[in-house]
Design a protein around this motif. Structure first.
Motif, PDB file in Angstrom:
ATOM      1  N   ASP A 271       0.916  -1.279  -0.208  1.00  0.00           N
ATOM      2  CA  ASP A 271       0.051  -0.331   0.205  1.00  0.00           C
ATOM      3  C   ASP A 271       0.963   1.473   0.028  1.00  0.00           C
ATOM      4  O   ASP A 271       0.458   2.195  -0.799  1.00  0.00           O
ATOM      5  CB  ASP A 271      -1.244  -0.264   1.240  1.00  0.00           C
ATOM      6  CG  ASP A 271      -2.023  -1.407   0.770  1.00  0.00           C
ATOM      7  OD1 ASP A 271      -1.794  -1.173   0.055  1.00  0.00           O
ATOM      8  OD2 ASP A 271      -2.760  -1.577   1.788  1.00  0.00           O
ATOM      9  N   TYR A 272       2.585   1.100   0.652  1.00  0.00           N
ATOM     10  CA  TYR A 272       2.752   2.431   0.713  1.00  0.00           C
ATOM     11  C   TYR A 272       3.258   3.104  -0.516  1.00  0.00           C
ATOM     12  O   TYR A 272       3.315   4.112  -0.619  1.00  0.00           O
ATOM     13  CB  TYR A 272       3.959   2.485   1.768  1.00  0.00           C
ATOM     14  CG  TYR A 272       4.610   1.318   1.449  1.00  0.00           C
ATOM     15  CD1 TYR A 272       6.132   0.850   1.190  1.00  0.00           C
ATOM     16  CD2 TYR A 272       5.393   0.125   2.108  1.00  0.00           C
ATOM     17  CE1 TYR A 272       7.113   0.403   0.378  1.00  0.00           C
ATOM     18  CE2 TYR A 272       5.652  -0.551   2.112  1.00  0.00           C
ATOM     19  CZ  TYR A 272       6.864  -0.435   1.036  1.00  0.00           C
ATOM     20  OH  TYR A 272       7.728  -2.134   1.607  1.00  0.00           O
ATOM     21  N   VAL A 273       3.738   0.860  -1.000  1.00  0.00           N
ATOM     22  CA  VAL A 273       4.235   2.090  -2.862  1.00  0.00           C
ATOM     23  C   VAL A 273       2.770   2.567  -3.985  1.00  0.00           C
ATOM     24  O   VAL A 273       3.369   3.843  -4.741  1.00  0.00           O
ATOM     25  CB  VAL A 273       5.245   0.511  -2.707  1.00  0.00           C
ATOM     26  CG1 VAL A 273       5.831   0.682  -4.873  1.00  0.00           C
ATOM     27  CG2 VAL A 273       6.210  -0.099  -2.098  1.00  0.00           C
ATOM     28  N   GLN A 274       2.097   1.953  -3.305  1.00  0.00           N
ATOM     29  CA  GLN A 274       0.944   2.983  -4.162  1.00  0.00           C
ATOM     30  C   GLN A 274       0.962   4.140  -4.023  1.00  0.00           C
ATOM     31  O   GLN A 274       0.109   4.895  -4.270  1.00  0.00           O
ATOM     32  CB  GLN A 274      -0.088   1.711  -4.462  1.00  0.00           C
ATOM     33  CG  GLN A 274      -0.270   0.291  -4.789  1.00  0.00           C
ATOM     34  CD  GLN A 274       0.101   0.259  -6.052  1.00  0.00           C
ATOM     35  OE1 GLN A 274      -0.240   0.721  -6.616  1.00  0.00           O
ATOM     36  NE2 GLN A 274       0.771  -0.508  -6.530  1.00  0.00           N
ATOM     37  N   TYR A 275       0.813   4.147  -2.834  1.00  0.00           N
ATOM     38  CA  TYR A 275       0.183   5.913  -2.600  1.00  0.00           C
ATOM     39  C   TYR A 275       1.104   6.468  -2.361  1.00  0.00           C
ATOM     40  O   TYR A 275       1.247   7.884  -3.036  1.00  0.00           O
ATOM     41  CB  TYR A 275       0.370   5.308  -1.285  1.00  0.00           C
ATOM     42  CG  TYR A 275       0.189   6.917   0.001  1.00  0.00           C
ATOM     43  CD1 TYR A 275      -1.019   7.229  -0.154  1.00  0.00           C
ATOM     44  CD2 TYR A 275       1.075   8.049   0.267  1.00  0.00           C
ATOM     45  CE1 TYR A 275      -1.697   8.432   1.048  1.00  0.00           C
ATOM     46  CE2 TYR A 275       0.702   9.219   1.027  1.00  0.00           C
ATOM     47  CZ  TYR A 275      -0.462   9.613   1.006  1.00  0.00           C
ATOM     48  OH  TYR A 275      -0.724  10.751   1.351  1.00  0.00           O
ATOM     49  N   ALA A 276       2.902   6.098  -2.806  1.00  0.00           N
ATOM     50  CA  ALA A 276       3.612   7.017  -3.180  1.00  0.00           C
ATOM     51  C   ALA A 276       3.528   7.452  -4.296  1.00  0.00           C
ATOM     52  O   ALA A 276       3.440   8.635  -4.566  1.00  0.00           O
ATOM     53  CB  ALA A 276       5.112   6.696  -2.608  1.00  0.00           C
ATOM     54  N   GLN A 277       3.069   6.572  -5.233  1.00  0.00           N
ATOM     55  CA  GLN A 277       3.057   6.786  -6.582  1.00  0.00           C
ATOM     56  C   GLN A 277       2.250   7.575  -7.761  1.00  0.00           C
ATOM     57  O   GLN A 277       2.160   8.501  -7.630  1.00  0.00           O
ATOM     58  CB  GLN A 277       3.051   4.848  -7.187  1.00  0.00           C
ATOM     59  CG  GLN A 277       3.844   4.111  -7.424  1.00  0.00           C
ATOM     60  CD  GLN A 277       3.782   2.913  -7.824  1.00  0.00           C
ATOM     61  OE1 GLN A 277       2.570   2.283  -8.219  1.00  0.00           O
ATOM     62  NE2 GLN A 277       4.524   2.225  -8.696  1.00  0.00           N
ATOM     63  N   THR A 278       0.549   7.121  -5.834  1.00  0.00           N
ATOM     64  CA  THR A 278      -0.632   7.997  -6.408  1.00  0.00           C
ATOM     65  C   THR A 278       0.004   9.973  -5.970  1.00  0.00           C
ATOM     66  O   THR A 278      -0.745  10.398  -6.338  1.00  0.00           O
ATOM     67  CB  THR A 278      -1.935   7.334  -5.543  1.00  0.00           C
ATOM     68  OG1 THR A 278      -2.045   6.340  -6.214  1.00  0.00           O
ATOM     69  CG2 THR A 278      -3.082   7.893  -5.484  1.00  0.00           C
ATOM     70  N   GLY A 279       0.708   9.472  -4.893  1.00  0.00           N
ATOM     71  CA  GLY A 279       1.104  10.776  -4.292  1.00  0.00           C
ATOM     72  C   GLY A 279       2.163  11.770  -4.999  1.00  0.00           C
ATOM     73  O   GLY A 279       2.205  13.041  -5.244  1.00  0.00           O
ATOM     74  N   GLY A 280       2.393  11.375  -6.650  1.00  0.00           N
ATOM     75  CA  GLY A 280       3.360  11.569  -7.118  1.00  0.00           C
ATOM     76  C   GLY A 280       5.136  12.083  -6.852  1.00  0.00           C
ATOM     77  O   GLY A 280       5.576  12.630  -7.749  1.00  0.00           O
ATOM     78  N   VAL A 281       5.489  11.029  -6.649  1.00  0.00           N
ATOM     79  CA  VAL A 281       6.600  10.312  -5.742  1.00  0.00           C
ATOM     80  C   VAL A 281       7.589   9.966  -7.307  1.00  0.00           C
ATOM     81  O   VAL A 281       6.715   9.718  -7.994  1.00  0.00           O
ATOM     82  CB  VAL A 281       6.723   9.386  -4.761  1.00  0.00           C
ATOM     83  CG1 VAL A 281       7.950   9.707  -4.211  1.00  0.00           C
ATOM     84  CG2 VAL A 281       5.546  10.582  -3.475  1.00  0.00           C
ATOM     85  N   LYS A 282       8.402  10.453  -7.532  1.00  0.00           N
ATOM     86  CA  LYS A 282       9.399  10.596  -8.145  1.00  0.00           C
ATOM     87  C   LYS A 282       9.471   8.765  -8.176  1.00  0.00           C
ATOM     88  O   LYS A 282      10.285   8.469  -7.632  1.00  0.00           O
ATOM     89  CB  LYS A 282      10.807  11.117  -8.157  1.00  0.00           C
ATOM     90  CG  LYS A 282      10.553  12.618  -8.606  1.00  0.00           C
ATOM     91  CD  LYS A 282      11.550  13.719  -8.216  1.00  0.00           C
ATOM     92  CE  LYS A 282      12.252  14.674  -9.198  1.00  0.00           C
ATOM     93  NZ  LYS A 282      13.591  15.502  -8.947  1.00  0.00           N
TER      94      LYS A 282
END
Length: 334
Positions: free
Chosen positions: A231-242
């Motif tokens: 989930d934390y990877v999916q959240y980072a991708q959704t949040g626009g993290v490089k």
């Protein structure tokens, strides 16, 4: 105080118990095979044309039993074995009598350490880097091609792959020698001696790097694919993290934790992990020495190599357990 009680002390106790059980098993297993090295040595002497009267045979048997640590009852032999373990004195080798086992280990061990440790580290680094990137970009065509090649190479046994490498680079193209490095050569640390070692070690190292790297690649790819679904990877991708930041800080760092554990175990198997490869390439290492000791019933040699193997593996695991909180903050919080 809680760290010592709940984390350090249990692992030290486990360390001692594993060493005790391992050395005990090594003591009893060779004696259950039915081979008597003393009788084999006397038979070898008589086969060379020497005639011994019964008195001389009894005297020789007593001397050999004392030298080999086979004198007295089984319990007395067991106590003697532990005394030798603490003194790191395993007595003379049976099939290379009267050469001490410790001397053989000093002669053969550097070759195995140089070959196996170097090839393991190289395969671990390459396999994890390629496996991590291929696992994250698993839908790319180049990732699928690499994965297909790994699937072909991975199941090939070491001796078959070693023979293929030997035929191609030793006989067809004749780029490298087909035999092993000869022992007894004077060691002079210069460029010529280093190049000689590299020429003799390249083919067995290439075999270990390719096959070992294939294993690390597959393991790392699966780990990365599992971490990528968190989930934390999916959240980072959704949040626009490089994406580069996600790969190195979130995915690879978490996927590397099991690989660090496996690396410690792999380095601990330096005494037996290259047995087949050393036999194929006639490489003068501990694996080849262990094979000769087992086939000739050399209790002392098998005991010496196996004890050092047990100590190396258990010590590597203990050191890893002590440093593992530095890699995984969750252990420190617990």
């Amino acid at each position: 105080m809680r760290f010592f009680r709940d984390y350090l002390i249990p692992r030290i106790i486990q360390y001692i118990v594993v060493i005790f059980c391992g050395i005990t098993a090594v003591f009893f297993i060779p004696r259950l095979t039915g081979q008597d090295p003393v009788l084999e040595m006397i038979a070898q002497i008589q086969s060379q044309g020497s005639s011994l009267d019964p008195t001389a045979v009894d005297s020789l048997m007593g001397t050999l039993k004392e030298l080999y640590g086979l004198e007295g009852t089984l319990f007395q032999q067991y106590v003697t074995t532990w005394k030798r373990v603490f003194a790191l004195d395993f007595g003379p080798s049976f099939f290379q009598f009267p050469t001490p086992v410790s001397e053989l280990l000093k002669t053969y061990l550097p070759w195995t350490i140089g070959l196996f440790a170097t090839s393991t580290l190289i395969s671990w680094i390459l396999g994890n880097i390629l496996g991590g990137i291929a696992g994250y970009f698993s839908r790319k065509n180049w990732s699928k091609i690499i994965d297909a090649l790994i699937m072909i190479v991975r199941p090939v046994p070491h001796y078959i792959f070693g023979i293929i490498v030997l035929i191609l680079f030793g006989y067809v193209w004749q780029l490298f020698p087909v035999g092993g490095m000869m022992l007894g050569r004077r060691t002079v640390l210069n460029w010529r001696f280093i190049m000689t070692i590299l020429r003799y070690s390249f083919l067995p190292a290439l075999t270990l790097v390719i096959l070992g790297g294939a294993v690390w690649f597959q393991q790392m790819k699966l780990l990365v694919q599992n971490v990528k679904r968190e989930d934390y990877v999916q959240y980072a991708q959704t949040g626009g993290v490089k994406e580069r930041f996600i790969i190195y800080r979130y995915v690879l760092r978490n996927a590397m934790l099991p690989q660090i554990t496996q690396l410690a175990l792999a380095l601990g198997q330096v005494f037996s992990g290259v047995l087949i490869v050393e036999m194929v390439f006639s490489y003068p290492g501990i694996g080849l020495l262990l094979y000769r000791g087992v086939t000739r019933g050399d209790y002392n040699l098998v005991m010496g190599i196996t004890v050092l193997s047990i100590l190396t593996i258990t010590t590597a695991v203990l050191i890893l357990d002590l440093f593992y909180p530095l890699f995984d903050p969750r252990i420190r919080h617990k």
